[in-house]
Design an enzyme around this catalytic site. Sequence first.
Site, PDB file in Angstrom:
ATOM      1  N   ASP A   1      -0.371   5.645  -8.515  1.00 43.99           N
ATOM      2  CA  ASP A   1      -0.829   4.584  -7.614  1.00 43.99           C
ATOM      3  C   ASP A   1      -0.791   3.231  -8.314  1.00 43.99           C
ATOM      4  OD1 ASP A   1      -1.945   3.063  -5.645  1.00 43.99           O
ATOM      5  OD2 ASP A   1      -3.945   3.930  -5.771  1.00 43.99           O
TER       6      ASP A   1
ATOM      7  N   ASP B   1       0.839  -1.195   0.000  1.00 47.36           N
ATOM      8  CA  ASP B   1       0.000   0.000   0.000  1.00 47.36           C
ATOM      9  C   ASP B   1       0.873   1.243   0.000  1.00 47.36           C
ATOM     10  OD1 ASP B   1      -1.958   1.877   0.196  1.00 47.36           O
ATOM     11  OD2 ASP B   1      -2.668   1.299   2.177  1.00 47.36           O
TER      12      ASP B   1
END
Length: 442
Positions: A244, A118
């Site tokens: 991302d 993450d």
Amino acid sequence: MATRCVVTLLMAYLLLMETSAAVTYTSKLIHRFSDEAKSFWVSKNGNVSWPKQRSVEFFRLLLSSDLNRQRMKLGSQNQLLVPSEGSETFSYGNYLGWLHYTWIDIGTPNVSFLVALDAGSDLLWVPCDCIQCAPLSSYYICGRKQSGSYLDGAAPDGLMGLGLGNISVPSMLAKAGLVRNSFSICFHENYSGRILFGDQGLATQQSTSFLSLEGKYITYLVEAKCYCVGSSCLKQTGFQAQVDSGTSFTYLPFEIYEKVVVEFDKRVNATRSSLEGFPYCYESSSPELLNIPRMELMFTMNQSFIIKNPMFHFTSNQGVDLQCLGIHPIDEELGIIGQNLMMGYRMVFDRENLKLGWSLSNCQDISDNKRLHLTPPPNDISRNPLPTNEQQRTPSTHAIAPAVAGRTPSKNSAALPLLIPSQFSMVSLLLLLMSLCSGQLI
């Protein structure tokens, strides 16, 4: 004598920096719908249904997951379009909620964990003495109380934060003097890939600076000056976006998206055939047959990011071959550059210089020079053992539970006991020289 001491000290320092800068630690990325993830699920939960790669279900689940991530970040007050045949229709019960995972080992003797990656978090956490944990979590340990999506198995064995904070894994590795404060990611065509801690990329790579938010660097944020389609760089198409790798598709602010897709559609030599959730699809078995226009993001200093292939191919439930655009609108000021735009590149998150770098890569062409797998020295003699990726081979349906699996050092990992102690030896030598020199210079 003092001058000679200063020169010696400088040479030792430069040698230490060269040693640490040349070392990278590599770990395999496991896609949530890969065969390896499926094997892990089967070993924990028995037989399961699983979406076939590049099927309609596969891409709809990825899109649904992206939108769920956005909903969690933005709050329930934001209205997002969710495909009616998304997660509701194709539900697989407890599922891996992040896009990529990797194996790590912690402790002596080691315990293995399949952790989610993450980039929006700084924490490294794993289940420990569990009293309420996801059924997929390793039952040899099973941090103690999970809730929400974590209890549903989103991150069964924990999470590895790759954020910009001081306590993230890249920061801790750099603080320990093991690698430079940087990492890179590359992706295979099968959506899995590799992460390399300490990698600052090539000297010839292109780059752009990260942006701060309210004076702080808290996310991997960049700014594109314009979006180019074909030979035209469209006016007023500059935007800021989060980079991302945990998002499957790319999302543009709505006004930018409208300009891009209209220009794109005009240049495609095929009839549009929209599919729910993917409005810009075209009937064709190959992007070459469509005459797909070149797409490019332009950054400051004339740095160019050419989008290798903005399309993805699948066969519909009716047996029709479709090429669909993997770019969607988002009703926010910040866009998202997702994994699909990173395919074909070695993406470098240079935290030391606060820059995003990129260079062409097939994920197989990265040099093996001083590239080490995350494996601790033999007999666990290191005071700070690094996690292993021995578990990264594809397990069978009868795989040993990760917490009790054995370890067989690979050829690549054999270099680790030689290189890491050499770095600590160099640090000790540098400290000794500093002590001696300070006595001579006083």
